[in-house]
Scaffold this motif. Structure first.
Motif, mmCIF file in Angstrom:
data_model
loop_
_atom_site.group_PDB
_atom_site.id
_atom_site.type_symbol
_atom_site.label_atom_id
_atom_site.label_comp_id
_atom_site.label_asym_id
_atom_site.label_seq_id
_atom_site.Cartn_x
_atom_site.Cartn_y
_atom_site.Cartn_z
ATOM 1 N N LYS A 39 39.486 74.634 38.658
ATOM 2 C CA LYS A 39 40.914 74.296 38.082
ATOM 3 C C LYS A 39 41.198 73.293 37.284
ATOM 4 O O LYS A 39 41.750 73.214 36.261
ATOM 5 C CB LYS A 39 41.759 74.600 39.264
ATOM 6 C CG LYS A 39 43.379 74.652 38.733
ATOM 7 C CD LYS A 39 44.140 74.805 39.948
ATOM 8 C CE LYS A 39 45.653 74.896 39.469
ATOM 9 N NZ LYS A 39 46.712 75.072 40.654
ATOM 10 N N LEU A 40 40.531 71.927 37.766
ATOM 11 C CA LEU A 40 40.725 70.766 36.716
ATOM 12 C C LEU A 40 40.067 70.755 35.625
ATOM 13 O O LEU A 40 40.508 70.420 34.641
ATOM 14 C CB LEU A 40 40.299 69.495 37.581
ATOM 15 C CG LEU A 40 40.266 68.042 37.005
ATOM 16 C CD1 LEU A 40 41.874 67.762 36.767
ATOM 17 C CD2 LEU A 40 39.627 67.105 37.765
ATOM 18 N N LEU A 41 38.749 71.354 35.587
ATOM 19 C CA LEU A 41 37.990 71.587 34.261
ATOM 20 C C LEU A 41 38.858 72.334 33.140
ATOM 21 O O LEU A 41 38.793 71.935 32.177
ATOM 22 C CB LEU A 41 36.737 72.111 34.722
ATOM 23 C CG LEU A 41 35.590 70.991 35.361
ATOM 24 C CD1 LEU A 41 34.349 71.562 35.661
ATOM 25 C CD2 LEU A 41 35.464 69.772 34.230
ATOM 26 N N THR A 42 39.143 73.603 33.935
ATOM 27 C CA THR A 42 40.072 74.635 33.004
ATOM 28 C C THR A 42 41.289 73.900 32.443
ATOM 29 O O THR A 42 41.857 73.799 31.321
ATOM 30 C CB THR A 42 40.337 75.849 33.792
ATOM 31 O OG1 THR A 42 39.226 76.348 34.196
ATOM 32 C CG2 THR A 42 41.139 76.614 32.798
ATOM 33 N N SER A 43 42.011 73.043 33.386
ATOM 34 C CA SER A 43 43.359 72.376 32.980
ATOM 35 C C SER A 43 42.815 71.448 32.017
ATOM 36 O O SER A 43 43.593 71.033 31.143
ATOM 37 C CB SER A 43 43.817 71.852 34.422
ATOM 38 O OG SER A 43 44.919 70.856 33.893
ATOM 39 N N LEU A 44 41.920 70.434 32.151
ATOM 40 C CA LEU A 44 41.451 69.709 31.257
ATOM 41 C C LEU A 44 41.423 70.030 29.729
ATOM 42 O O LEU A 44 41.817 69.676 29.001
ATOM 43 C CB LEU A 44 40.219 68.856 31.396
ATOM 44 C CG LEU A 44 40.480 67.772 32.787
ATOM 45 C CD1 LEU A 44 39.278 67.098 33.250
ATOM 46 C CD2 LEU A 44 41.595 66.708 32.263
ATOM 47 N N THR A 45 40.473 71.361 29.809
ATOM 48 C CA THR A 45 40.255 71.878 28.508
ATOM 49 C C THR A 45 41.387 72.454 27.861
ATOM 50 O O THR A 45 41.669 72.264 26.678
ATOM 51 C CB THR A 45 39.300 73.104 28.752
ATOM 52 O OG1 THR A 45 37.957 72.512 29.491
ATOM 53 C CG2 THR A 45 38.910 73.840 27.390
ATOM 54 N N LYS B 116 43.885 55.997 37.711
ATOM 55 C CA LYS B 116 44.754 56.603 38.502
ATOM 56 C C LYS B 116 46.013 57.038 37.485
ATOM 57 O O LYS B 116 46.817 58.150 37.590
ATOM 58 C CB LYS B 116 45.426 55.262 39.436
ATOM 59 C CG LYS B 116 44.528 55.075 40.519
ATOM 60 C CD LYS B 116 45.170 53.955 41.258
ATOM 61 C CE LYS B 116 44.143 53.675 42.666
ATOM 62 N NZ LYS B 116 44.494 52.660 43.298
ATOM 63 N N LYS B 117 46.106 56.230 36.337
ATOM 64 C CA LYS B 117 47.157 56.572 35.530
ATOM 65 C C LYS B 117 46.689 58.029 34.656
ATOM 66 O O LYS B 117 47.409 58.830 34.549
ATOM 67 C CB LYS B 117 47.155 55.618 33.979
ATOM 68 C CG LYS B 117 47.606 54.442 34.570
ATOM 69 C CD LYS B 117 47.711 53.407 33.401
ATOM 70 C CE LYS B 117 48.226 52.066 33.823
ATOM 71 N NZ LYS B 117 48.217 51.098 32.801
ATOM 72 N N PHE B 118 45.404 58.340 34.579
ATOM 73 C CA PHE B 118 44.924 59.532 34.046
ATOM 74 C C PHE B 118 45.158 60.587 35.091
ATOM 75 O O PHE B 118 45.817 61.678 34.606
ATOM 76 C CB PHE B 118 43.310 59.621 33.902
ATOM 77 C CG PHE B 118 42.868 60.871 33.368
ATOM 78 C CD1 PHE B 118 42.834 61.396 31.965
ATOM 79 C CD2 PHE B 118 41.944 61.620 34.547
ATOM 80 C CE1 PHE B 118 42.313 62.538 31.816
ATOM 81 C CE2 PHE B 118 41.596 62.718 34.210
ATOM 82 C CZ PHE B 118 41.557 63.388 32.960
ATOM 83 N N VAL B 119 45.002 60.431 36.226
ATOM 84 C CA VAL B 119 45.340 61.435 37.392
ATOM 85 C C VAL B 119 46.829 61.671 37.514
ATOM 86 O O VAL B 119 47.040 62.864 37.307
ATOM 87 C CB VAL B 119 44.634 61.034 39.011
ATOM 88 C CG1 VAL B 119 45.361 61.759 39.905
ATOM 89 C CG2 VAL B 119 43.216 60.884 38.777
ATOM 90 N N GLU B 120 47.572 60.547 37.307
ATOM 91 C CA GLU B 120 49.083 60.884 37.357
ATOM 92 C C GLU B 120 49.375 61.612 36.248
ATOM 93 O O GLU B 120 50.187 62.660 36.291
ATOM 94 C CB GLU B 120 49.857 59.410 37.182
ATOM 95 C CG GLU B 120 51.320 59.634 37.140
ATOM 96 C CD GLU B 120 51.794 58.266 36.893
ATOM 97 O OE1 GLU B 120 53.135 58.152 36.313
ATOM 98 O OE2 GLU B 120 51.384 56.959 37.188
ATOM 99 N N ALA B 121 48.861 61.269 35.042
ATOM 100 C CA ALA B 121 49.327 62.120 33.881
ATOM 101 C C ALA B 121 48.641 63.749 33.907
ATOM 102 O O ALA B 121 49.554 64.490 33.552
ATOM 103 C CB ALA B 121 48.660 61.570 32.619
ATOM 104 N N GLN B 122 47.612 63.730 34.380
ATOM 105 C CA GLN B 122 47.287 65.153 34.474
ATOM 106 C C GLN B 122 47.801 65.982 35.347
ATOM 107 O O GLN B 122 48.181 67.209 35.214
ATOM 108 C CB GLN B 122 45.536 64.973 35.014
ATOM 109 C CG GLN B 122 44.744 66.328 35.064
ATOM 110 C CD GLN B 122 44.821 66.668 33.783
ATOM 111 O OE1 GLN B 122 44.379 66.311 32.634
ATOM 112 N NE2 GLN B 122 44.822 68.195 33.516
ATOM 113 N N LEU C 146 40.125 59.822 43.245
ATOM 114 C CA LEU C 146 41.458 59.574 43.297
ATOM 115 C C LEU C 146 42.328 60.672 43.286
ATOM 116 O O LEU C 146 43.851 60.290 43.677
ATOM 117 C CB LEU C 146 41.729 58.738 41.776
ATOM 118 C CG LEU C 146 41.026 57.507 41.710
ATOM 119 C CD1 LEU C 146 41.128 56.946 40.458
ATOM 120 C CD2 LEU C 146 41.519 56.520 42.876
ATOM 121 N N MET C 147 42.062 62.070 43.325
ATOM 122 C CA MET C 147 42.807 62.747 43.485
ATOM 123 C C MET C 147 43.484 63.236 44.807
ATOM 124 O O MET C 147 42.904 63.208 45.693
ATOM 125 C CB MET C 147 42.492 64.270 42.643
ATOM 126 C CG MET C 147 42.293 64.015 41.285
ATOM 127 S SD MET C 147 41.269 65.419 40.401
ATOM 128 C CE MET C 147 42.926 66.300 40.198
#
Length: 132
Positions: free
Chosen positions: A3-9, A57-63, A131-132
């Motif tokens: 799901k994260l990979l799909t979300s990132l894409t 952590k900022k990346f995870v928050e943004a994601q 971190l997730m």
């Protein structure tokens, strides 16, 4: 994980036009934005692939925020009755995603570079997943 990979894409695809729109709205000159208005340092191999925990952590928050926007707007886009309406919705989603990334304390090139590193660097992926 999938799901994260799909979300990132999907997020990266939706954001592809976002930086150019954001830069245009700031009315910067071409010398400030480059000829094409945006380049992806991670894709060109000029961006670092080592990030500190604060950046990740900022990346995870943004994601997390982007996932919410993506879920909301994908439904709207899929059910839109015209290409024009779908494009308008995509632009709205892009704007919201850009805001989420900037509110998390990242710029678009850094966010995209971390996303690219997540997909291509196992060390970065493992650190983000932790971190997730």
């Amino acid at each position: 994980m999938n799901k994260l990979l799909t979300s990132l894409t999907i997020s990266m695809a939706l954001l592809a036009a976002g930086p150019a729109v954001a830069q245009q709205s700031q009315q910067q000159s071409p010398t400030q934005t480059g000829q094409d208005g945006y380049s992806n340092p991670a894709a060109s191999g000029t961006q670092k692939t080592t990030y500190n925990d604060a950046e990740l952590k900022k990346f995870v928050e943004a994601q997390n925020g982007i996932n919410d926007i993506r879920d909301e707007y994908m439904k709207k886009i899929e059910s839109s009755d015209s290409q024009e309406k779908a494009q308008k919705l995509q632009m709205e989603a892009n704007d919201k995603m850009v805001t989420i990334i900037e509110d998390a304390g990242l710029d678009i090139p850094t966010y995209n570079a971390i996303a690219t590193a997540y997909n291509s660097e196992p060390k970065v992926r493992n650190r983000v997943d932790a971190l997730m």
